[in-house]
Design an enzyme around this catalytic site. Structure first.
Site, PDB file in Angstrom:
ATOM      1  N   LYS A  14      -0.310  -0.562  -4.298  1.00 29.26           N
ATOM      2  CA  LYS A  14      -1.751  -0.340  -4.322  1.00 29.26           C
ATOM      3  C   LYS A  14      -2.029   1.073  -3.837  1.00 29.26           C
ATOM      4  O   LYS A  14      -1.419   1.530  -2.870  1.00 29.26           O
ATOM      5  CB  LYS A  14      -2.495  -1.343  -3.437  1.00 29.26           C
ATOM      6  N   ASP A  48       0.827  -1.204   0.000  1.00 24.18           N
ATOM      7  CA  ASP A  48       0.000   0.000   0.000  1.00 24.18           C
ATOM      8  C   ASP A  48       0.862   1.255   0.000  1.00 24.18           C
ATOM      9  O   ASP A  48       1.851   1.342   0.737  1.00 24.18           O
ATOM     10  CB  ASP A  48      -0.873   0.043   1.254  1.00 24.18           C
ATOM     11  N   GLU A  55     -13.877  -2.783  -1.806  1.00 27.53           N
ATOM     12  CA  GLU A  55     -14.042  -2.916  -0.356  1.00 27.53           C
ATOM     13  C   GLU A  55     -15.344  -2.303   0.123  1.00 27.53           C
ATOM     14  O   GLU A  55     -15.681  -1.168  -0.216  1.00 27.53           O
ATOM     15  CB  GLU A  55     -12.882  -2.253   0.399  1.00 27.53           C
TER      16      GLU A  55
END
EC number: 2.1.2.11
Length: 271
Positions: free
Chosen positions: A118, A88, A187
């Protein structure tokens, strides 16, 4: 002369090619030892900025910085052999400009040896994703409930409950795909929308609180192992790590106070 069997890491291109095929298995990992245990079973190990909440006790992911992500990324790469390691990009490391994003993403890849980064965001991140991908940095997208935007959302709230929001989320997904992302995390979005996006996109969707029809799933490892009191609705617990740890520590403490540990077999004697 010994012969070591070399294990080839899964690449972002191979993950992209898994669209519509066998579901992609992904878990978070923050340490070398958890990466080593999970690696044989996972296609992707995600070094998530959730490390801030799980390991450091922050209330959100916002305090996590680039140095923390690199340190944990290095540990996960060292502890794994097969899985694609995705790291991330933390809050504040890519939003200012596409140039800032490239400098920090290239640092992550160079210093950790991971295979991709990400980043969160929809339409407004398309230019940045395109910029990174064209310069050799594989990018995984992340839309829906994006934890770095917790203050804008007013909490960790499910997205897409109003059908009027569907077009915005769908636009985010399509633009991220067109920008070159090899996969996208969905998500905390309602299941019908997750199914629709999975059918519409040509890149794999990785669900977390989305749908079992996504092309893969990801969970925070500690959540599924049973660590911590709070259990999100979308988590299935496959173990009771917290109870096992507490029992082991309690037994150790009792053995120390009773002088049952160390025993004869656990101490060194003169020869």
């Amino acid at each position: 002369m010994s012969v070591h069997k070399m294990v080839k890491r899964i690449t972002s291109s191979q993950i992209r090619a898994r669209k519509g095929q066998q579901p992609i298995v992904s878990l978070t990992a923050y340490q070398a030892y958890t990466a080593r245990i999970a690696d044989p079973y996972c296609d992707i190990l995600l070094v998530g900025d959730s490390v801030g909440m799980v390991v450091y006790g922050f209330e959100t992911t916002l305090p996590v910085n680039l140095d923390m992500m690199i340190l944990h990324g290095q540990a996960v790469v060292r502890g794994s052999q097969k899985a694609l390691v995705v790291i991330d990009m933390p809050f504040g490391s890519y939003e200012e400009s596409k140039e800032q994003a490239f400098l920090n993403a290239s640092r992550i890849l160079a210093q950790t040896g991971c295979g991709a980064v990400k980043l969160e965001g929809g339409v407004y991140m398309a230019e940045t994703i395109d910029f990174l991908c064209k310069r050799g940095i594989p990018v995984m997208g992340h839309i829906g409930l994006t934890p770095q935007a917790v203050n804008r959302f007013g909490g960790f709230n499910t997205q897409g409950r109003k059908e009027s929001d569907w077009q915005r989320i769908e636009d985010d997904a399509v633009v991220i795909e067109n920008a070159g992302a090899f996969a996208i995390v969905l998500e905390g979005i309602v299941e019908p929308l997750a199914v629709k996006l999975t059918e519409k996109l040509s890149i794999p969707t990785i669900g977390i609180g989305a749908s079992n029809q996504c092309d893969g799933q990801v969970l925070v490892m500690e959540d599924m192992l049973g660590y911590g009191a709070h259990v999100p609705k979308f988590v299935r617990r496959y173990g009771d790590l917290e109870q096992a740890m507490e029992t082991a520590i309690k037994n150790y403490a009792e053995d120390v106070t009773s002088r049952a540990f160390p025993a004869e077999k656990e101490v060194y004697k003169l020869k």
